[in-house]
Scaffold this active site. Structure first.
Site, PDB file in Angstrom:
ATOM      1  N   ASP A  28      13.648  45.064  82.407  1.00  0.00           N
ATOM      2  CA  ASP A  28      13.706  43.744  83.046  1.00  0.00           C
ATOM      3  C   ASP A  28      12.752  43.665  84.239  1.00  0.00           C
ATOM      4  O   ASP A  28      12.494  44.673  84.906  1.00  0.00           O
ATOM      5  CB  ASP A  28      15.155  43.475  83.499  1.00  0.00           C
ATOM      6  CG  ASP A  28      15.385  42.004  83.818  1.00  0.00           C
ATOM      7  OD1 ASP A  28      14.643  41.153  83.297  1.00  0.00           O
ATOM      8  OD2 ASP A  28      16.321  41.715  84.593  1.00  0.00           O
ATOM      9  N   HIS A  45       4.805  40.433  80.578  1.00  0.00           N
ATOM     10  CA  HIS A  45       5.264  41.063  79.326  1.00  0.00           C
ATOM     11  C   HIS A  45       4.186  42.011  78.787  1.00  0.00           C
ATOM     12  O   HIS A  45       4.489  43.124  78.353  1.00  0.00           O
ATOM     13  CB  HIS A  45       5.624  40.006  78.286  1.00  0.00           C
ATOM     14  CG  HIS A  45       6.755  39.104  78.697  1.00  0.00           C
ATOM     15  ND1 HIS A  45       7.913  39.587  79.263  1.00  0.00           N
ATOM     16  CD2 HIS A  45       6.912  37.760  78.636  1.00  0.00           C
ATOM     17  CE1 HIS A  45       8.727  38.566  79.527  1.00  0.00           C
ATOM     18  NE2 HIS A  45       8.147  37.451  79.160  1.00  0.00           N
ATOM     19  N   LEU A 139      11.587  62.419  68.181  1.00  0.00           N
ATOM     20  CA  LEU A 139      12.190  61.441  69.094  1.00  0.00           C
ATOM     21  C   LEU A 139      12.430  60.164  68.308  1.00  0.00           C
ATOM     22  O   LEU A 139      11.526  59.683  67.621  1.00  0.00           O
ATOM     23  CB  LEU A 139      11.234  61.143  70.262  1.00  0.00           C
ATOM     24  CG  LEU A 139      11.592  59.952  71.159  1.00  0.00           C
ATOM     25  CD1 LEU A 139      12.878  60.223  71.946  1.00  0.00           C
ATOM     26  CD2 LEU A 139      10.451  59.633  72.135  1.00  0.00           C
TER      27      LEU A 139
HETATM   28  C1  IPE Z   1      17.834  41.257  79.401  1.00  0.00           C
HETATM   29  O1  IPE Z   1      17.060  40.671  80.408  1.00  0.00           O
HETATM   30  C2  IPE Z   1      17.097  41.288  78.113  1.00  0.00           C
HETATM   31  C3  IPE Z   1      15.927  42.146  78.061  1.00  0.00           C
HETATM   32  C4  IPE Z   1      15.462  42.892  79.020  1.00  0.00           C
HETATM   33  C5  IPE Z   1      15.249  42.181  76.803  1.00  0.00           C
HETATM   34  P1  IPE Z   1      17.227  39.125  80.770  1.00  0.00           P
HETATM   35  O2  IPE Z   1      16.231  38.845  81.832  1.00  0.00           O
HETATM   36  O3  IPE Z   1      17.149  38.271  79.558  1.00  0.00           O
HETATM   37  O4  IPE Z   1      18.709  39.087  81.325  1.00  0.00           O
HETATM   38  P2  IPE Z   1      19.458  38.009  82.228  1.00  0.00           P
HETATM   39  O5  IPE Z   1      19.232  36.654  81.608  1.00  0.00           O
HETATM   40  O6  IPE Z   1      18.853  38.083  83.583  1.00  0.00           O
HETATM   41  O7  IPE Z   1      20.888  38.438  82.229  1.00  0.00           O
HETATM   42  C1  IPE Z   2      12.322  41.243  80.705  1.00  0.00           C
HETATM   43  O1  IPE Z   2      11.658  40.657  81.776  1.00  0.00           O
HETATM   44  C2  IPE Z   2      11.655  40.975  79.380  1.00  0.00           C
HETATM   45  C3  IPE Z   2      12.426  40.122  78.471  1.00  0.00           C
HETATM   46  C4  IPE Z   2      13.605  39.628  78.709  1.00  0.00           C
HETATM   47  C5  IPE Z   2      11.820  39.807  77.206  1.00  0.00           C
HETATM   48  P1  IPE Z   2      11.969  39.172  82.206  1.00  0.00           P
HETATM   49  O2  IPE Z   2      11.082  38.246  81.451  1.00  0.00           O
HETATM   50  O3  IPE Z   2      13.419  38.859  82.092  1.00  0.00           O
HETATM   51  O4  IPE Z   2      11.537  39.188  83.727  1.00  0.00           O
HETATM   52  P2  IPE Z   2      12.285  38.530  84.963  1.00  0.00           P
HETATM   53  O5  IPE Z   2      13.704  39.041  84.945  1.00  0.00           O
HETATM   54  O6  IPE Z   2      12.233  37.050  84.755  1.00  0.00           O
HETATM   55  O7  IPE Z   2      11.509  38.990  86.148  1.00  0.00           O
HETATM   56 MG    MG Z   3      14.978  39.113  83.333  1.00  0.00          MG
END
Ligand code: IPE
Ligand code: IPE
Ligand code: MG
Length: 256
Positions: A28, A45, A139
């Site tokens: 995240d 991303h 792995l």
């Molecule tokens: C969780 O992150 C999903 C992934 C990292 C793939 P999100 O950014 O979607 O989670 P929330 O919405 O903050 O809970």
């Molecule tokens: C996690 O990073 C990746 C996915 C959920 C696909 P985010 O896109 O949620 O990044 P933040 O949390 O908004 O910084």
């Molecule tokens: Mg996020």
């Protein structure tokens, strides 16, 4: 009263634990990483790919057996169309570019989640990547896509109901071990360490069943900044933790 049959986690893992065999990561913070650079979220991303490579390489070095990465949740479809599209393109590009090297390094790649929801081309690539690395065992890297912990538990229950309907199982024979085997990752070592980057203190519907006795590790580091040293730090902390599974510290002390 007879004690309930202990789950797979509790039976065989009460021991002085060494390095984690199975690590999962909620990757995240990509969006915030990009925003800090005044760039679109999709830039974050793409930058996250480098961190994935670093972590896979570190797991190969550290002797980890399974690495489960949360790449796209069942709730992430709710994001703006452009961002979902950019993520799908990134998955295609990553599959086209990385699979050969992963295969050469002994990595078995698996996608876990409801894969049928992806477009046919992406789904085909995922299946091809799984097939072409299926013989590897150094792995196992599981990429959770369109994954939700509640979905996982539901689909395992459905498998149990189908086995009952076929007359292969009696309802009273449904126990934790059987459900666990139907759950995604059921054939792998139990989850030891669950890491979440990006500072949020929640599971966001990831591995709800499998995390029952995992050690949780939260870091403010945003996913694109996470590297081998960050993973090593998490493992160092994990090794210091005392995993009691309901017992007392004294019960864990090694016999004289
Ligand atoms: C969780 O992150 C999903 C992934 C990292 C793939 P999100 O950014 O979607 O989670 P929330 O919405 O903050 O809970
Ligand atoms: C996690 O990073 C990746 C996915 C959920 C696909 P985010 O896109 O949620 O990044 P933040 O949390 O908004 O910084
Ligand atoms: Mg996020």
């Amino acid at each position: 009263m007879m004690p309930a049959a202990p789950s797979r986690d509790a039976t065989d893992t009460v021991r002085q634990h060494g390095a984690p065999l199975h690590i999962a990561i909620v990757m995240d913070g990509n969006g915030r990483w990009a925003r800090a650079r005044h760039r679109p979220r999709s830039f974050g991303h793409s930058a996250g790919r480098k961190a994935v490579r670093a972590v896979v390489e570190a797991c190969l070095r550290e002797g980890v057996q399974a690495l489960t990465l949360f790449a796209f949740s069942s709730e992430n479809w709710l994001r703006p169309r452009d961002e979902v599209g950019a993520l799908m393109n990134l998955f295609v590009r990553a599959l086209d570019k990385e699979v050969d090297e992963l295969r050469a390094n002994g990595v078995r790649l698996r996608f876990v989640g409801e894969l049928g929801a992806f477009d046919a081309g992406l789904h085909r690539r995922m299946q091809a990547a799984m097939d072409s690395t299926a013989q590897n065992s150094r792995l196992q890297v599981n990429v959770a896509v369109n994954y939700g912990g509640r979905w996982d538990i539901t689909q395992a229950c459905r498998c149990a109901a189908q086995a009952v309907a076929r007359g292969e199982l009696r309802p009273e024979e449904i126990d934790e071990a059987r459900l666990d085997a139907w759950m995604s990752l059921g054939a792998l070592p139990p989850l030891d360490l669950l890491i979440r980057t990006g500072g949020e203190l929640r599971l966001s519907n990831f591995l709800l069943w499998q995390a029952a006795y995992a050690e949780l590790y939260f870091t403010d580091t945003l996913w694109p900044d996470f590297d081998a040293a960050c993973l090593h730090q998490a493992i160092e902390e994990y090794v210091q933790r005392e995993r009691r599974y309901g017992r007392t510290s004294e019960q864990l002390a090694p016999l004289p």
